[in-house]
Scaffold this motif. Sequence first.
Motif, PDB file in Angstrom:
ATOM      1  N   THR A 140       1.006  -1.267  -0.002  1.00 49.87           N
ATOM      2  CA  THR A 140       0.016  -0.234   0.065  1.00 49.87           C
ATOM      3  C   THR A 140       0.835   1.292   0.093  1.00 49.87           C
ATOM      4  O   THR A 140       2.042   1.226   0.273  1.00 49.87           O
ATOM      5  CB  THR A 140      -0.848  -0.068   1.164  1.00 49.87           C
ATOM      6  N   ASN A 146      -2.433   1.888   7.131  1.00 47.69           N
ATOM      7  CA  ASN A 146      -2.925   0.602   6.576  1.00 47.69           C
ATOM      8  C   ASN A 146      -2.384  -0.607   7.649  1.00 47.69           C
ATOM      9  O   ASN A 146      -1.228  -0.602   7.903  1.00 47.69           O
ATOM     10  CB  ASN A 146      -2.434   0.174   5.175  1.00 47.69           C
ATOM     11  N   SER A 205      -7.830   0.416   6.541  1.00 44.95           N
ATOM     12  CA  SER A 205      -7.337   1.758   6.003  1.00 44.95           C
ATOM     13  C   SER A 205      -7.890   2.885   6.101  1.00 44.95           C
ATOM     14  O   SER A 205      -9.135   2.933   5.852  1.00 44.95           O
ATOM     15  CB  SER A 205      -6.893   1.707   4.486  1.00 44.95           C
ATOM     16  N   ASN A 218      -6.696   5.743   4.100  1.00 48.52           N
ATOM     17  CA  ASN A 218      -6.225   6.522   3.094  1.00 48.52           C
ATOM     18  C   ASN A 218      -6.952   7.816   2.550  1.00 48.52           C
ATOM     19  O   ASN A 218      -8.028   7.186   2.030  1.00 48.52           O
ATOM     20  CB  ASN A 218      -5.821   5.489   2.040  1.00 48.52           C
ATOM     21  N   SER A 255       2.773  -4.046   9.247  1.00 52.51           N
ATOM     22  CA  SER A 255       2.699  -2.856   8.973  1.00 52.51           C
ATOM     23  C   SER A 255       4.119  -1.975   9.202  1.00 52.51           C
ATOM     24  O   SER A 255       4.594  -2.644  10.478  1.00 52.51           O
ATOM     25  CB  SER A 255       1.523  -2.304   9.647  1.00 52.51           C
ATOM     26  N   ASN A 309       2.190   1.416   5.999  1.00 44.73           N
ATOM     27  CA  ASN A 309       1.875   0.780   5.060  1.00 44.73           C
ATOM     28  C   ASN A 309       1.978  -0.721   5.187  1.00 44.73           C
ATOM     29  O   ASN A 309       2.786  -0.980   6.064  1.00 44.73           O
ATOM     30  CB  ASN A 309       2.705   1.259   3.799  1.00 44.73           C
TER      31      ASN A 309
END
Length: 350
Positions: free
Chosen positions: A34, A39, A55, A57, A329, A342
């Motif tokens: 990602t 995330n 997420s 985002n 992560s 990410n």
Amino acid sequence: MRIKSFLLILCLFSFTAFSQSGEEKHLKNVKQLTFGGDNAEAYFSFNDQYVSFQSNNPKWGLQCDQIFYLDVNKGLANPDERPPFISTGKGRTTCSYFMPGDKQILFASTHVGNDSCPPPVKAYLNKYLWAVYDSYDIFVSDLNGKIVKQLTAEKGYDAEATISPKGDKIVFTSTRDGDLDLYTMDIDGKNVKRVTNLLGYDGGAFFSPDGKKLVFRASRPKTDEEVAEYKKLLSLGLVAPTDMEIYTCNVDGSDLRQVTKLGKANWAPYFTPKGDKIIFSSNHHSQRGYDFQLYTINLDGTGVERVTNNSIFNAFPMFSHDGKKLIFSSNRNNAPGSRDTNLYIADWVD
């Protein structure tokens, strides 16, 4: 359980592989999945082809965490592509997990209580805090984002659900009896049983590869002052996650054992593929507090070994069912001053 970082993207295709700035001998061919936002909590499907994750985002039009899934072999066509959307887009979600058969995904959401994102945690006692929203319940969605079943409807917090590798049981955290304890239920939501009963936050539980044991994080307030503070925070829908250790027990709660005695925050545990060790995130080594690395430890608490050395945040590790891959992560590879977190996947070297 949210974290931040931004990535300077050098390639606009699928995955990007990066060299390691420090030795990480257990991780090979680390690839980024990602590219922006926070995330986390990515967990493999039973066939190891997909991961579900949460997420926030902003490029995907999100105000707070929502649930997605991703084909780990294909990745994203470009860094801004939004993968398939599983949750409703309302409320806040957490802790998704593929159901047996890989056609449905389990997750917790607050959307029944309110369409809007719940308010962020306010400062209290000058402590870092997590919110325990009492509007969380556990749902099952198909891969098109249609909710097909609600598994919990009790008053209070029901979340952090994961599924046994055997596909027969779910473990989750609930406040239904007044404290943050672990419970199990059958895969259809029936036959709920309480697992833990000691004062403190028991959460983030996972089953062992044979489905017989649980590993989880727990706080254990001991002094009168610690107990009073824990109960006060819980009454406000809050927990302070800065003092936690890793525990194991049998699925029925028997043979409860404390594995780590490292101090500070030890959390996000998961059994290694053979079931003889636990991988987890910890800041016990850090003078600053906010420096989380992955470690492994034997079930008897011996043999602590550091796994990651890149960046100051590495957490939420999970092995593929075949034991060949680790997903986690991290805020590695960020541009200076950025704070996105990410997803990364790597080959696991035992």
